[in-house]
Design a protein around this motif. Structure first.
Motif, PDB file in Angstrom:
ATOM      1  N   ALA B 926      -2.901  -2.446   3.702  1.00  0.00           N
ATOM      2  CA  ALA B 926      -2.466  -1.224   3.501  1.00  0.00           C
ATOM      3  C   ALA B 926      -3.761  -0.211   3.489  1.00  0.00           C
ATOM      4  N   TYR B 927      -3.437   1.068   3.741  1.00  0.00           N
ATOM      5  CA  TYR B 927      -4.727   1.939   3.960  1.00  0.00           C
ATOM      6  C   TYR B 927      -4.656   2.937   2.909  1.00  0.00           C
ATOM      7  N   ALA B 928      -5.762   3.281   2.221  1.00  0.00           N
ATOM      8  CA  ALA B 928      -5.866   4.512   1.466  1.00  0.00           C
ATOM      9  C   ALA B 928      -5.797   5.781   1.913  1.00  0.00           C
ATOM     10  N   VAL B 929      -4.750   6.820   1.566  1.00  0.00           N
ATOM     11  CA  VAL B 929      -4.943   7.979   2.184  1.00  0.00           C
ATOM     12  C   VAL B 929      -5.898   8.928   1.625  1.00  0.00           C
ATOM     13  N   ALA B 930      -6.247   9.886   2.648  1.00  0.00           N
ATOM     14  CA  ALA B 930      -7.105  10.873   2.013  1.00  0.00           C
ATOM     15  C   ALA B 930      -6.316  12.250   1.997  1.00  0.00           C
ATOM     16  N   GLU B 931      -7.002  13.446   1.867  1.00  0.00           N
ATOM     17  CA  GLU B 931      -6.429  14.714   2.030  1.00  0.00           C
ATOM     18  C   GLU B 931      -6.365  15.257   3.642  1.00  0.00           C
ATOM     19  N   GLY B 932      -5.319  15.651   3.971  1.00  0.00           N
ATOM     20  CA  GLY B 932      -5.544  16.496   5.276  1.00  0.00           C
ATOM     21  C   GLY B 932      -4.938  15.552   6.150  1.00  0.00           C
ATOM     22  N   THR B 933      -5.131  15.970   7.538  1.00  0.00           N
ATOM     23  CA  THR B 933      -4.536  15.439   8.625  1.00  0.00           C
ATOM     24  C   THR B 933      -5.802  15.221   9.753  1.00  0.00           C
ATOM     25  N   ASN B 934      -5.473  14.382  10.681  1.00  0.00           N
ATOM     26  CA  ASN B 934      -6.418  14.350  11.653  1.00  0.00           C
ATOM     27  C   ASN B 934      -6.232  14.914  12.832  1.00  0.00           C
ATOM     28  N   ALA B 935      -7.161  14.748  13.915  1.00  0.00           N
ATOM     29  CA  ALA B 935      -6.707  15.793  15.198  1.00  0.00           C
ATOM     30  C   ALA B 935      -5.230  15.441  15.764  1.00  0.00           C
ATOM     31  N   GLY B 937      -2.799  14.899  14.164  1.00  0.00           N
ATOM     32  CA  GLY B 937      -1.508  15.193  13.478  1.00  0.00           C
ATOM     33  C   GLY B 937      -1.183  14.232  12.148  1.00  0.00           C
ATOM     34  N   GLN B 938      -1.971  12.926  12.089  1.00  0.00           N
ATOM     35  CA  GLN B 938      -1.591  12.001  11.431  1.00  0.00           C
ATOM     36  C   GLN B 938      -2.604  12.130   9.980  1.00  0.00           C
ATOM     37  N   ARG B 939      -1.980  11.283   9.082  1.00  0.00           N
ATOM     38  CA  ARG B 939      -2.875  11.535   7.513  1.00  0.00           C
ATOM     39  C   ARG B 939      -4.023  10.903   7.722  1.00  0.00           C
ATOM     40  N   ARG B 940      -4.996  11.491   7.082  1.00  0.00           N
ATOM     41  CA  ARG B 940      -6.301  10.870   7.164  1.00  0.00           C
ATOM     42  C   ARG B 940      -6.492   9.849   6.066  1.00  0.00           C
ATOM     43  N   THR B 941      -7.244   8.848   6.454  1.00  0.00           N
ATOM     44  CA  THR B 941      -7.348   7.708   5.697  1.00  0.00           C
ATOM     45  C   THR B 941      -8.805   7.455   5.090  1.00  0.00           C
ATOM     46  N   GLN B 942      -9.128   6.810   3.945  1.00  0.00           N
ATOM     47  CA  GLN B 942     -10.222   6.603   3.559  1.00  0.00           C
ATOM     48  C   GLN B 942     -10.754   4.957   3.133  1.00  0.00           C
ATOM     49  N   GLY B 943      -9.905   4.235   3.663  1.00  0.00           N
ATOM     50  CA  GLY B 943     -10.049   2.806   3.205  1.00  0.00           C
ATOM     51  C   GLY B 943      -8.829   1.885   3.595  1.00  0.00           C
ATOM     52  N   ARG B 944      -9.071   0.774   3.614  1.00  0.00           N
ATOM     53  CA  ARG B 944      -8.001  -0.352   3.994  1.00  0.00           C
ATOM     54  C   ARG B 944      -8.290  -1.659   2.998  1.00  0.00           C
ATOM     55  N   VAL B 945      -7.151  -2.382   2.819  1.00  0.00           N
ATOM     56  CA  VAL B 945      -7.325  -3.523   2.019  1.00  0.00           C
ATOM     57  C   VAL B 945      -7.631  -4.669   3.159  1.00  0.00           C
ATOM     58  N   THR B 946      -8.523  -5.376   2.674  1.00  0.00           N
ATOM     59  CA  THR B 946      -8.815  -6.691   3.463  1.00  0.00           C
ATOM     60  C   THR B 946      -8.291  -7.927   3.059  1.00  0.00           C
ATOM     61  N   SER B 947      -8.192  -8.299   1.780  1.00  0.00           N
ATOM     62  CA  SER B 947      -7.685  -9.389   1.166  1.00  0.00           C
ATOM     63  C   SER B 947      -7.133  -8.814  -0.142  1.00  0.00           C
ATOM     64  N   THR B 948      -6.004  -9.622  -0.408  1.00  0.00           N
ATOM     65  CA  THR B 948      -4.832  -9.133  -1.298  1.00  0.00           C
ATOM     66  C   THR B 948      -4.284 -10.318  -2.012  1.00  0.00           C
ATOM     67  N   TYR B 949      -4.370 -10.489  -3.280  1.00  0.00           N
ATOM     68  CA  TYR B 949      -3.813 -11.877  -3.676  1.00  0.00           C
ATOM     69  C   TYR B 949      -3.165 -11.637  -5.236  1.00  0.00           C
ATOM     70  N   TYR B 950      -2.374 -12.360  -5.632  1.00  0.00           N
ATOM     71  CA  TYR B 950      -2.197 -12.605  -7.268  1.00  0.00           C
ATOM     72  C   TYR B 950      -2.868 -13.638  -7.633  1.00  0.00           C
ATOM     73  N   SER B 951      -3.881 -13.322  -8.709  1.00  0.00           N
ATOM     74  CA  SER B 951      -4.670 -13.850  -9.284  1.00  0.00           C
ATOM     75  C   SER B 951      -4.163 -14.716 -10.647  1.00  0.00           C
ATOM     76  N   PRO B 952      -3.646 -15.898 -10.466  1.00  0.00           N
ATOM     77  CA  PRO B 952      -3.349 -16.642 -11.824  1.00  0.00           C
ATOM     78  C   PRO B 952      -4.322 -16.539 -12.815  1.00  0.00           C
ATOM     79  N   THR B 953      -5.612 -16.670 -12.465  1.00  0.00           N
ATOM     80  CA  THR B 953      -6.678 -16.867 -13.478  1.00  0.00           C
ATOM     81  C   THR B 953      -6.693 -15.563 -14.242  1.00  0.00           C
ATOM     82  N   LEU B 954      -6.439 -14.472 -13.743  1.00  0.00           N
ATOM     83  CA  LEU B 954      -6.667 -13.095 -14.436  1.00  0.00           C
ATOM     84  C   LEU B 954      -5.062 -12.364 -14.445  1.00  0.00           C
ATOM     85  N   ASP B 955      -3.910 -13.181 -14.176  1.00  0.00           N
ATOM     86  CA  ASP B 955      -2.678 -12.882 -14.239  1.00  0.00           C
ATOM     87  C   ASP B 955      -2.469 -11.305 -13.657  1.00  0.00           C
TER      88      ASP B 955
END
Lengths: 109, 1003
Positions: B926-935, B937-955
């Motif tokens: 998933a991408y983190a969106v930022a304000e405004g649009t780029n050249a 006309g797409q929504r600007r972005t400011q980051g993206r998810v590289t690893s994502t899990y459910y942690s049973p240790t931390l629930d």
């Protein structure tokens, strides 16, 4: 599908036995080099119509890297030679001259 | 209507009836028939519908150049679409269906396109489907997809076996006609090793059909003698039913042998792909007759004159009772004479040439046949079958002078050499004005490794169309091969043919010469792709004047045709529209294969288990027996998790994690790369390969290292152990072992070749088992044999010893944050160690865990994973790994690149942890969106998810991501829209979620 003779093991290898390594005889530019020199080393390549020097690896054979001198138009192979040189040896350049008098590649003739 | 005559047919055996099915109907033919000859013999002239207009079509040709009669042959798992009926030998039980129609060949809804033809010119789809925009997805695209393609693909997995066959030989001769046989004989007599292949199922080519005499005997007798002589020679291989598909660099040839197309139990492969390396290749591929461009030249019953002759002589089949001949050359008179002699009616020979003088026309005249000089066909009459022709002056505009009733038309526009194979690998062509065709230019042949031509043409393929010229050309071709290979000629003398002289043809590119738009819109150039004279003219008019552009705009010569029938006529029309000569227009590029070959033959044996060999660890069988869900990693299979009875995948992963964190877990880490680097300069070498300093590592210690490519990007990571003063063991990622080994060899061999370093990839020599968790030490102490206490073997140390009597090397390294030992043991003893650990640890709760548990635990610790946090554009500095980059070293691979302005830009996205406000799991990528649009006309972005899990240790959900100036923004909340647009809010946190001080691994 090219056939190149590995100068180490002597096998006339099909291209499927080989891995291409791009242009030969690049000089590595490390820390301290200016941007132009580094960009030249990392990005800029010859794209000749004719005589060319390339790196190949006998990847599915003896594993050794070597050099090939060949014509990109006719696919004629002028010779293959060891990887451990910084420019084509005299014998290879003579072999190219015999078939392509007046050839030029970078500043080699 | 086409009929089977009561006599004749040199290829068929009238005593052997073969039953087959066509479009669900039971049919019968004779042994030796092709599917096309059997259908024609049964009166079935309608064999398909055209691609675009769905016009009714019959067979035009007698060989694989056939554009119309494409069939789906076979059933179920043996079904093959787009088979050319004249090149499909009939066999008992064959099942064929015609193509491009619905609901049936006779009643086809798509035929409405014919009525719409004026709205469907060349390029119509580029112009039509652009508006309204919303129609594209739901109306136009589905419609185009349904209309595209010819036959339907098979729906079942291929039931047959295929194989590759590799061979080296001196000479390959392609084509078993009289030229090919001559060249093969002369080369073989000189002692060369010869492979002679022929795509047809019999030898001899056209000569026996055309009544040629060789050395005073009928051609067939000479062919039989020559084949017998060749078959007796030990240095000759002969293969029928084998088509040369393509010629490639340095004398490489692919040939396609149809070994067993009918189901049988012999165990033979269905098709065999010959991969041939030849010192010289002789193409004796003959010539293909050209159609003539007159209005409605596509009505079933209009055929090539040579094909009419073939069906008559070879199969005893006539395409009609009354056949009008239309020609611009003498050769077609052979068809007239043959039909007349067979007792069939030839109402007229329509010859575009004003003066007709050759020996064959003279013979026709003496037989009483009517010859109409200077005449052309204005239009063919009839819909599903020819009913007549309207004639006109060839030089005129199509005013009808006469009508003749007939049920077939045999046309000939002259013959073009088959230059495809010559051209595949760069052979050049020259225009032969006298014969109005392109032929190979012997001075510009495809060149081999020695810089000399390695392809030689022989016979009609050289443009030597008459049999006498073809034989002398073949002898000359053999001479050239012998000279090139320093071989002395043998005793055999070249044969001589006796044929009547022929008058020159007159180039006819349109009939009549001044045909108006109405007629031009009904003159087909390419039957298969429904390209007409009007389409090529339109392409030129709209600016597609380059031959390659015109081809793509009109689809001329595409699909299976590949320029076989349509090429020269289309080029001539284009040349005329441009006001150029034909040679100025040139030809399109000829590409392999010459005739389509089966996908199965290309795959050969490389399917199923042999497609990609699976690498198995020493513990593979144990995993399999314990419910392992496999995850492919490179060519390895690793257990993703071990499923217990009634357990879901997520539950299994959580169980494995919680148990490892509280008790002890076992991981099969055998797939990790293990590369030994040894020699006096090993430390210096590793200092260049890793970003950190490895030369200062002490013997007995381990260090985590990063490897970058020369352009600075992170390519692999792993733990390096110094085994002795001059020996290091480098662990790589599972998928990276071979690549990193090659990377090391490359730099060693090509840059630092004076350094004394040797490298060996020992990945498969060892089984490696990670024993992980707070009870890990307790478990290992039960095996006994070495001191594994904190003092004896501290964190990031290694030691050799024995455990339970097995020779082991123990590394105290951790990828989970727990107390952890990775134990290497010779591969053959891996299973013994694994079994001991399981039995000794039963009461400690020992439990194996898979790669998903490994991933979650490393993410809980904020450890990066190559391929998740990296994607080839990420540098170590992006990942907060500056601590692993030596500041003291002058140089390492990637150092200079990491100093480039873009790499040091503080605006780069950098690694952080992400915690959703709700505790939910962030979507992958998933991408983190930022304000405004780029050249754009797409929504600007400011980051993206590289690893994502459910942690049973931390629930709760945990994630890592690359975020613009991430580490400076701890505590800020970012918005990540899901695919459906709903936002997920997540806070920027430290990427280390679990035990941030690292106390648990260092106990």
């Amino acid at each position: 599908m090219l056939i190149l003779t590995c100068p180490y093991c002597g096998v006339a290898a099909d291209e499927t036995e080989l891995a291409p390594g791009g242009e030969a005889h690049l000089t590595r530019e490390g820390p301290g080099s200016d941007d132009d020199a580094f960009a030249g080393y990392l990005f800029h390549r010859e794209n000749p119509k004719g005589v060319h020097f390339e790196r190949w690896r006998h990847a599915m054979g003896c594993g050794k890297w070597f050099h090939a001198a060949r014509c990109t138009v006719t696919l004629e192979v002028f010779g293959t030679y060891a990887a451990q040189v910084t420019e084509p040896p005299r014998a290879i350049r003579d072999a190219v001259s015999a078939r392509r008098p007046g050839w030029r590649w970078r500043d080699l003739t | 209507m086409s009929i089977r005559l009561n006599s004749g047919g040199r290829r068929i055996d009238r005593d052997r009836v073969l039953r087959y099915r066509f479009n669900g109907r039971d049919m019968a033919g004779f042994a030796g028939d092709t599917l096309a000859s059997a259908l024609l013999g049964a009166g079935q002239t309608l064999m398909g519908r055209s691609f675009k207009y769905h016009r009714p079509r019959g067979v035009v040709a007698s060989g694989p150049e056939e554009p119309n009669a494409l069939m789906g042959v076979g059933e179920g798992a043996r079904f093959e679409p787009n088979q050319r009926a004249p090149a499909t030998p009939l066999h008992e039980g064959l099942v064929a269906v015609s193509q491009n129609h619905w609901p049936s060949l006779e009643r086809d809804v798509g035929a409405v396109n014919t009525a719409l033809a004026r709205f469907l010119p060349a390029g119509f789809y580029y112009k039509t489907f652009t508006w309204p925009r919303a129609f594209w997805k739901h109306v136009y695209e589905p419609f185009i997809r349904r209309s595209a393609g010819l036959g339907r693909p098979p729906e079942e997995a291929d039931a047959d076996r295929y194989e590759h066959f590799n061979i080296r030989t001196d000479v390959v001769v392609i084509g078993g006609g009289i030229a090919g046989l001559t060249a093969a004989r002369l080369a073989a007599e000189a002692g060369l090793e010869v492979l002679l292949i022929e795509q047809d199922t019999i030898w001899g080519g056209r000569a026996p059909v055309d009544g040629v005499e060789i050395d005073g005997n009928p051609a067939q007798a000479w062919v039989d003698d020559t084949v017998a002589a060749l078959a007796a020679m030990p240095n000759v291989r002969l293969r029928l039913g084998t088509m040369a598909a393509g010629i490639y660099d340095h004398g490489y040839l692919l040939a396609y042998e149809r070994v067993a197309d009918r189901p049988d139990s012999s165990g033979a492969p269905r098709h065999r792909l010959w991969r041939v390396r030849a010192r010289r290749i002789v193409t004796a591929t003959g010539a293909i007759e050209r159609p003539l461009s007159f209005a409605c030249n596509d009505v079933p019953g209009v055929m090539l004159a040579g094909a009419v002759r073939d069906y008559l002589v070879d199969y005893g089949v006539s395409p009609g009772d009354r056949t009008v001949i239309v020609t611009n050359n003498d050769d077609a008179y052979r068809t007239a004479i043959a039909l007349h002699r067979a007792g069939l009616s030839v109402p007229a020979i329509v010859d575009a040439r004003p003066e007709i003088a050759g020996a064959l026309p003279e013979e026709a005249r003496q037989l009483g046949l009517t010859i109409l000089p200077g005449t052309g066909i204005a239009k063919v009459k009839g819909g599903r079958q020819v009913t007549g022709v309207a004639l006109c002056q060839q030089g005129g505009d199509g005013a009808v002078t006469q009508e003749i009733a007939c049920d077939a038309v045999a046309m000939s526009g002259g013959w073009s050499p088959v230059v495809h194979l010559w051209s595949h690998c760069g052979g050049k062509l020259i225009w032969d004005a006298e014969q109005a065709h392109f032929r190979p230019d012997p001075d510009r042949a495809p060149t081999g490794a020695d810089g000399r031509g390695f392809v030689v043409t022989a016979g009609a393929a050289s443009g030597a169309l008459r049999a006498d010229a073809a034989l002398s050309d073949a002898a000359a071709a053999a001479d050239r091969v012998l000279t090139a290979l320093d071989q002395t000629a043998g005793d055999a003398s070249p044969p001589r043919a006796d044929v009547p002289s022929e008058a020159p043809l007159a180039p006819v590119w349109m009939m009549p010469q001044r045909a108006g738009a109405d007629l031009r819109a009904k003159m087909w150039l390419d039957f298969q792709n429904d390209v007409k004279v009007s389409d090529v003219r339109l392409a030129a008019q709209e600016g597609f004047t380059s031959v390659e552009h015109a081809k793509r705009y009109t689809t001329l010569g595409m699909a299976t045709d590949q320029g076989k029938l349509s090429n020269i006529n289309g080029l001539a029309v284009l040349a005329d529209a441009r006001g150029d000569a034909i040679p100025q227009v040139g030809t399109t590029t000829f590409r392999p294969p010459y005739v389509p070959i089966s996908m199965g033959s290309i795959a050969g044996e490389a399917r199923g288990d042999l497609f990609q060999p699976i690498r198995r660890t020493p513990l593979h069988d144990w995993h399999e027996g314990q419910g392992a869900r496999w995850e492919p990693v490179g060519q390895w299979r690793r257990p993703y998790t071990y499923l217990r009875e009634g357990e879901g995948v997520k539950d299994a992963v959580n169980r494995e994690i919680l148990n490892t964190r509280s008790n002890v877990g076992l991981l099969d880490a055998s797939t990790l790369g293990k590369i030994v680097v040894k020699g006096p300069d090993a430390g210096r070498f590793l200092d260049m390969l890793y970003t950190n300093m490895m030369s200062t590592l002490k013997v007995g210690r381990c260090r985590y290292g990063l490897m970058c490519s020369e352009n600075g990007f992170l390519m692999d990571d792993g733990v390096v152990a110094r085994l002795s003063e001059d020996t290091f063991l480098c662990h790589t990622t599972t998928g990276g072992a071979d690549r990193i080994h090659a990377h090391m060899e490359e730099w060693l061999q090509t840059e630092w070749w004076t350094w004394k370093v040797w490298i060996a990839n020992l990945t498969e020599h060892y089984a490696q088992i990670a024993v992980v968790g707070p009870k890990a030490r307790t478990l290992l102490e039960r095996l006994g044999g070495m001191d594994l206490s904190r003092d004896a073997l501290p964190f990031m140390g290694w030691a050799d010893g024995t455990l339970g009597g097995l020779p082991v090397r123990v590394y105290r390294i951790s990828f989970s944050g727990e107390l952890s030992y990775e134990i290497a043991v010779p591969a053959g003893q891996g299973r013994a160690l694994w079994d001991r650990l399981l039995s000794e640890g039963a009461d400690l709760g020992v439990m194996p865990y898979g790669t998903e548990a490994l991933h979650v635990m490393r993410a809980e610790k904020g450890f990066i994973m190559i391929g998740d946090e990296t994607d080839g554009t990420v540098i170590p500095q992006d990942l907060g790994l500056d601590w692993a980059i030596s500041k003291k070293k002058d140089d390492y691979l990637g150092k200079r690149a990491q100093a480039r302005p873009h790499m040091t830009d503080p605006d780069r996205w950098t690694l952080v942890g992400l915690e959703t406000e709700s505790g939910a799991v962030l979507p992958e990528g998933a991408y983190a969106v930022a304000e405004g649009t780029n050249a754009n006309g797409q929504r600007r972005t400011q980051g993206r998810v590289t690893s994502t899990y459910y942690s049973p240790t931390l629930d709760r959900g945990i994630a890592m991501g690359l975020v613009w100036r991430g580490p400076e923004r701890l505590g800020e909340v970012l918005t990540f829209p899901k695919v459906d647009g709903t936002p997920v809010r997540a806070r920027i946190v430290s990427p280390v979620f679990y035990d941030p001080k690292g106390e648990k691994q260092d106990v």
